[in-house]
Design a protein around this motif. Sequence first.
Motif, mmCIF file in Angstrom:
data_model
loop_
_atom_site.group_PDB
_atom_site.id
_atom_site.type_symbol
_atom_site.label_atom_id
_atom_site.label_comp_id
_atom_site.label_asym_id
_atom_site.label_seq_id
_atom_site.Cartn_x
_atom_site.Cartn_y
_atom_site.Cartn_z
ATOM 1 N N ASP A 109 0.840 -1.210 0.000
ATOM 2 C CA ASP A 109 0.000 0.000 0.000
ATOM 3 C C ASP A 109 0.872 1.256 0.000
ATOM 4 O O ASP A 109 0.599 2.215 -0.730
ATOM 5 N N GLU A 110 1.920 1.218 0.829
ATOM 6 C CA GLU A 110 2.824 2.372 0.915
ATOM 7 C C GLU A 110 3.579 2.555 -0.409
ATOM 8 O O GLU A 110 3.814 3.676 -0.858
ATOM 9 N N ALA A 111 3.938 1.417 -1.036
ATOM 10 C CA ALA A 111 4.666 1.472 -2.307
ATOM 11 C C ALA A 111 3.783 2.082 -3.397
ATOM 12 O O ALA A 111 4.235 2.935 -4.180
ATOM 13 N N ILE A 112 2.514 1.682 -3.436
ATOM 14 C CA ILE A 112 1.590 2.256 -4.435
ATOM 15 C C ILE A 112 1.416 3.756 -4.162
ATOM 16 O O ILE A 112 1.442 4.567 -5.088
ATOM 17 N N ALA A 113 1.301 4.100 -2.869
ATOM 18 C CA ALA A 113 1.148 5.525 -2.518
ATOM 19 C C ALA A 113 2.345 6.332 -3.018
ATOM 20 O O ALA A 113 2.189 7.445 -3.526
ATOM 21 N N LEU A 114 3.538 5.776 -2.922
ATOM 22 C CA LEU A 114 4.731 6.496 -3.390
ATOM 23 C C LEU A 114 4.719 6.642 -4.917
ATOM 24 O O LEU A 114 4.985 7.728 -5.446
ATOM 25 N N LEU A 115 4.377 5.570 -5.627
ATOM 26 C CA LEU A 115 4.314 5.685 -7.091
ATOM 27 C C LEU A 115 3.259 6.713 -7.507
ATOM 28 O O LEU A 115 3.482 7.499 -8.425
ATOM 29 N N GLU A 116 2.131 6.707 -6.798
ATOM 30 C CA GLU A 116 1.076 7.686 -7.117
ATOM 31 C C GLU A 116 1.579 9.114 -6.875
ATOM 32 O O GLU A 116 1.272 10.021 -7.640
ATOM 33 N N TYR A 117 2.366 9.282 -5.823
ATOM 34 C CA TYR A 117 2.940 10.602 -5.560
ATOM 35 C C TYR A 117 3.891 11.007 -6.699
ATOM 36 O O TYR A 117 3.891 12.161 -7.149
ATOM 37 N N LEU A 118 4.683 10.048 -7.183
ATOM 38 C CA LEU A 118 5.681 10.362 -8.224
ATOM 39 C C LEU A 118 5.039 10.767 -9.561
ATOM 40 O O LEU A 118 5.694 11.388 -10.390
ATOM 41 N N VAL A 119 3.777 10.405 -9.775
ATOM 42 C CA VAL A 119 3.116 10.840 -11.016
ATOM 43 C C VAL A 119 2.193 12.040 -10.777
ATOM 44 O O VAL A 119 1.492 12.479 -11.687
ATOM 45 N N SER A 120 2.201 12.581 -9.545
ATOM 46 C CA SER A 120 1.393 13.781 -9.271
ATOM 47 C C SER A 120 2.012 14.975 -10.000
ATOM 48 O O SER A 120 3.200 14.965 -10.336
ATOM 49 N N ASP A 121 1.222 16.017 -10.230
ATOM 50 C CA ASP A 121 1.673 17.160 -11.039
ATOM 51 C C ASP A 121 2.975 17.776 -10.536
ATOM 52 O O ASP A 121 3.915 17.974 -11.314
ATOM 53 N N SER A 122 3.052 18.065 -9.242
ATOM 54 C CA SER A 122 4.242 18.768 -8.734
ATOM 55 C C SER A 122 5.470 17.862 -8.816
ATOM 56 O O SER A 122 6.555 18.309 -9.192
ATOM 57 N N ALA A 123 5.305 16.586 -8.490
ATOM 58 C CA ALA A 123 6.441 15.664 -8.546
ATOM 59 C C ALA A 123 6.906 15.486 -9.990
ATOM 60 O O ALA A 123 8.104 15.473 -10.273
ATOM 61 N N GLN A 124 5.962 15.384 -10.903
ATOM 62 C CA GLN A 124 6.299 15.216 -12.315
ATOM 63 C C GLN A 124 7.125 16.378 -12.842
ATOM 64 O O GLN A 124 8.114 16.186 -13.546
ATOM 65 N N GLN A 125 6.693 17.575 -12.484
ATOM 66 C CA GLN A 125 7.387 18.766 -12.963
ATOM 67 C C GLN A 125 8.828 18.788 -12.438
ATOM 68 O O GLN A 125 9.772 18.989 -13.199
ATOM 69 N N TRP A 126 8.989 18.552 -11.139
ATOM 70 C CA TRP A 126 10.328 18.580 -10.532
ATOM 71 C C TRP A 126 11.209 17.481 -11.107
ATOM 72 O O TRP A 126 12.360 17.708 -11.500
ATOM 73 N N TYR A 127 10.673 16.276 -11.170
ATOM 74 C CA TYR A 127 11.452 15.102 -11.596
ATOM 75 C C TYR A 127 11.943 15.266 -13.036
ATOM 76 O O TYR A 127 13.130 15.081 -13.334
ATOM 77 N N ALA A 128 11.025 15.670 -13.915
ATOM 78 C CA ALA A 128 11.398 15.829 -15.322
ATOM 79 C C ALA A 128 12.426 16.956 -15.487
ATOM 80 O O ALA A 128 13.405 16.812 -16.214
ATOM 81 N N GLU A 129 12.202 18.059 -14.769
ATOM 82 C CA GLU A 129 13.136 19.193 -14.888
ATOM 83 C C GLU A 129 14.525 18.834 -14.384
ATOM 84 O O GLU A 129 15.526 19.163 -15.005
ATOM 85 N N THR A 130 14.576 18.153 -13.255
ATOM 86 C CA THR A 130 15.858 17.804 -12.649
ATOM 87 C C THR A 130 16.642 16.835 -13.529
ATOM 88 O O THR A 130 17.862 16.874 -13.581
ATOM 89 N N ASN A 131 15.932 15.958 -14.210
ATOM 90 C CA ASN A 131 16.589 14.956 -15.057
ATOM 91 C C ASN A 131 16.746 15.409 -16.513
ATOM 92 O O ASN A 131 17.230 14.639 -17.337
#
Length: 342
Positions: free
Chosen positions: A272-294
Motif C-alpha cells: 500500500d505504501e509502495a503504491i502511494a509512493l508511485l502515485e505521488y511520483l506521477v502527481s503534477d508537482s512531482a512530475q514537474q520537478w522530476y522531469a526538470e531535474t533529469n
Amino acid sequence: MLYAHVNCLKYLICLVCCLSASGLNAAEVNVYSARKEDLIKPLLQQFEADSGINVNLVTGKADALLQRLISEGKNSPADIFITVDAGRLHRAKEADVLQAVHSPTLEKAVPEQYRDPKGYWFGLSVRARPIVYAVKRVDPERLSSYESLADPRWKQKVCIRSSDNIYNQSLVAALLAHHGTEKTTEWATGFADNFARPPQGGDRDQIKAVAAGQCDIAVVNTYYLGQMLTSKDEKEQQAAWQVKIFWPNQDDRGTHVNISGAGITTASKNKDEAIALLEYLVSDSAQQWYAETNYEYPVAPGIPPSDLLKEWGEFKADTLSLSRLGELNAQAVMVMDHAKWK
Ligand code: FE
C-alpha cells in the motif's frame, strides 16, 4: 500491593504503546533505485513529509540492482524498483521480481503506451532519442528519419554507442515493431556501414565526437545534451553548443522515445505504501520537478517541460506501446549482431 501491580501494568502498556507509536511499527517503503540519489532524494523527502511514510533508499547500477532483486527473491526488503528504459523494466518483469498492481491514479496519470498493459511497471518520465548534428557541417534539410541514416550519403559520418547498450537495443526494437525483421536488418546493416568509428563511450562521448569533427551526426538521448549545456565543465558546454537536435520521423510515426519507470516488487511487504509512493511520483508537482531535474519530459500529459526543453521545440513522439521494446529486445540484439554493429 495489588494497587502497585495495577499501576505497574498500566505503565508497561503505556510504554509498549509509546514505543510502537514512536516508530517501531512506523509505515515505511523500501526503494531500490538505479537513478542517482540527488535525482530522486528530494522527491522522496517530500513524500515522507506529506505522507508520514518513511522511505529507505538504496541506489546502484541498474543491472546490479536487478541481479540483487533476483538473488534476494522473496526475502528482498525492496518494495519498489526504479530504473531506466522500458527494455530493462521488461527484463525485471520476465525475471519475476515485479508484481502487477492496479491503481486508477497511476492508470489515469500515465498514458497507456508508457506502462505495462498488466500494471507490472509504470513510466515516471519520458526521454527522447533523436538525431544530433554538427551545426557547422550539416544542413538539417538533408535529415529526415532514422531510416534515412542508412543512406550511403552518411558514409563515415555517424557516431553512436555500442549495441550492448539498452537504449540502442530499444531503438532497434522500435524499428522492428514498425518494419519487421527483414527491413530492419537491411537498415541496421546500412546504418552500421556508415559508422565513422567503432562504437565506443556513452551518449555524451558521441556529442563530443560530433563537436570534434570525428563525425557529423549522432543518435543520443536529449538529457545528456541538457546536462552538458548546464555543465560546470566548460569543454562539455562548448561541445554541446556545436550540435543541434533534429527530431526524426516527424512526417510519419514520430521520434523514438523511452521512459524511466518503476514497478512494485514481488517480495513487497509494504504494498500500500509502495503504491502511494508511485502515485505521488506521477502527481503534477512531482512530475514537474522530476522531469526538470533529469532534463527529461513529464510522463503525465498536460505538464509543461522545462524552459531548456522548450527551446528544443515541440516534437511528435512515436506512440508505440513501450512494452513492445522489451518483447522485441532479443530479436533486436540478433539484428544488430547480424549488421556487425559492435
Ligand atoms: Fe542514460
